[in-house]
Scaffold this motif. Structure first.
Motif, PDB file in Angstrom:
ATOM      1  N   ASP A   1       0.811  -1.226   0.000  1.00  0.00           N
ATOM      2  CA  ASP A   1       0.000   0.000   0.000  1.00  0.00           C
ATOM      3  C   ASP A   1       0.842   1.272   0.000  1.00  0.00           C
ATOM      4  O   ASP A   1       0.304   2.377  -0.086  1.00  0.00           O
ATOM      5  CB  ASP A   1      -0.987   0.003   1.173  1.00  0.00           C
ATOM      6  CG  ASP A   1      -0.298  -0.065   2.529  1.00  0.00           C
ATOM      7  OD1 ASP A   1       0.943  -0.021   2.586  1.00  0.00           O
ATOM      8  OD2 ASP A   1      -1.012  -0.174   3.550  1.00  0.00           O
TER       9      ASP A   1
ATOM     10  N   ASP B   1      -3.388  -3.947  -9.814  1.00  0.00           N
ATOM     11  CA  ASP B   1      -4.490  -4.194  -8.877  1.00  0.00           C
ATOM     12  C   ASP B   1      -4.610  -5.696  -8.608  1.00  0.00           C
ATOM     13  O   ASP B   1      -4.654  -6.493  -9.555  1.00  0.00           O
ATOM     14  CB  ASP B   1      -5.795  -3.670  -9.471  1.00  0.00           C
ATOM     15  CG  ASP B   1      -6.972  -3.925  -8.555  1.00  0.00           C
ATOM     16  OD1 ASP B   1      -7.061  -3.273  -7.515  1.00  0.00           O
ATOM     17  OD2 ASP B   1      -7.785  -4.823  -8.894  1.00  0.00           O
TER      18      ASP B   1
ATOM     19  N   SER C   1      -5.215  -8.390 -11.532  1.00  0.00           N
ATOM     20  CA  SER C   1      -4.009  -9.114 -11.936  1.00  0.00           C
ATOM     21  C   SER C   1      -3.922 -10.515 -11.346  1.00  0.00           C
ATOM     22  O   SER C   1      -3.197 -11.367 -11.865  1.00  0.00           O
ATOM     23  CB  SER C   1      -2.771  -8.329 -11.506  1.00  0.00           C
ATOM     24  OG  SER C   1      -2.681  -8.272 -10.086  1.00  0.00           O
TER      25      SER C   1
ATOM     26  N   THR D   1       4.085  -4.605 -13.204  1.00  0.00           N
ATOM     27  CA  THR D   1       3.117  -4.369 -14.280  1.00  0.00           C
ATOM     28  C   THR D   1       3.495  -5.202 -15.502  1.00  0.00           C
ATOM     29  O   THR D   1       2.635  -5.841 -16.127  1.00  0.00           O
ATOM     30  CB  THR D   1       3.078  -2.876 -14.639  1.00  0.00           C
ATOM     31  OG1 THR D   1       2.617  -2.135 -13.502  1.00  0.00           O
ATOM     32  CG2 THR D   1       2.141  -2.631 -15.816  1.00  0.00           C
TER      33      THR D   1
END
Length: 316
Positions: A12, A19, A23, A300
């Protein structure tokens, strides 16, 4: 397929991570604590805790039977390579290229300037209320040799540009051409060392570079030369360095030492003309923003099955 991601920074606190719901990734926080956050066998992407001993870095590797990526937050990978043999084939090892260049290059220049301009002596003089004036060496007009011309070596050269050095000579594992000029191969070092006023070591620690700066290397340096090590301690032969500095022939500025941490009573602490900083080249306020950006970008790519950046090797 396992989807656990072990992070040494709470998820966080990292903007831009994929996400979890979209994902399928599950983020686990582990910064080297005795207890693992989950079963290591379920870890798919392992981010190695930063500035932890080798034993901590490699401890979970043998149990990570499903891991596909090991990501360091350091430029060097020597603290994890001893554990790679326990991993399955096909695991990508990625380093933190892009994270440490600014900080390490800053400290390199600080060590050079402090050593040449006599700053340690001024600090001791201030403690004793002594006015230590006189003439001191300048970086201007000096010939600088950078041994290890990767991204950190290039960042060091960036910061040398305003200081009116006579020349900057670059050395890497193999020769190549750059926009700034040629990069020499390691094999050219014997002929390059005698002409250097300042020699900067910014090379990775590998079998080829362990004790690269040995007695023969140091003997080739001119009288009054400054050796700066911002790579890894074992790149320099400590006993050989003590012998040369003990004669007062050369000086040194070391952000890394062998052994490390340097124990109390070690002769390097009081060696003539040696300035020591405690391996803080990369640990500055610039580290965390860059590390977080790297992790967000890498994860990512991982979630989207795209090629990762900074891949150093793949296990076999």
């Amino acid at each position: 397929m396992t989807t656990d991601v072990w992070l040494p920074i709470p998820a966080d606190e990292i903007d831009g991570l994929p996400d979890p719901a979209a994902s399928g990734l599950t983020y686990r926080f582990w910064d080297g604590d005795p207890d693992f956050p989950a079963d290591p066998a379920d870890c798919a992407f392992y981010v190695v805790p930063y500035m932890k001993p080798m034993g901590v870095a490699v401890r979970p590797l043998a149990a990570m039977t499903s891991v596909r990526v090991v990501q360091t937050l350091s430029a060097g990978i020597d603290h994890v390579t001893p554990g790679l043999g326990s991993l399955p084939p096909g695991v990508a090892l990625c380093n933190a290229k892009g994270v440490h260049e600014a900080s390490t290059a800053e400290l390199t220049l600080a060590l050079i300037l402090a050593s040449l301009r006599g700053i340690p002596g001024f600090v001791r003089g201030q403690d004793r209320e002594e006015w230590r004036d006189g003439f001191y060496p300048a970086l201007a007009d000096k010939s600088v040799l950078i041994v290890g011309y990767g991204s950190i070596g290039a960042a060091i050269e960036d910061r040398l540009a305003p200081f009116e050095c006579a020349r900057v000579v670059r050395v890497a594992r193999s020769a190549r051409a750059t926009e700034r000029g040629p990069v020499h191969a390691l094999g050219d070092l014997p002929g390059l060392l005698p002409g250097a006023d300042v020699v900067i070591l910014s090379t990775p620690l590998t079998p080829d570079t362990r004790h690269l700066a040995d007695a023969a290397f140091l003997a080739r340096l001119k009288d009054g030369a400054l050796l700066v090590n911002v790579s890894r301690g074992p790149v320099v032969d400590t006993e050989a360095l003590l012998a040369e500095t003990g004669q007062g022939r050369i000086t040194a500025a070391l952000d890394v030492t062998d052994p490390e941490p340097l124990p109390a009573g070690h002769p390097l602490w009081h060696a003539r003309g040696v300035l020591i900083s405690p391996h803080v080249g990369g640990s500055t306020s610039a580290f965390m923003p860059r590390a977080k950006r790297l992790l967000a970008a890498q994860l990512t790519r991982f979630a989207q099955a795209e090629p990762l950046r900074n891949e150093v090797l793949t296990t076999t």
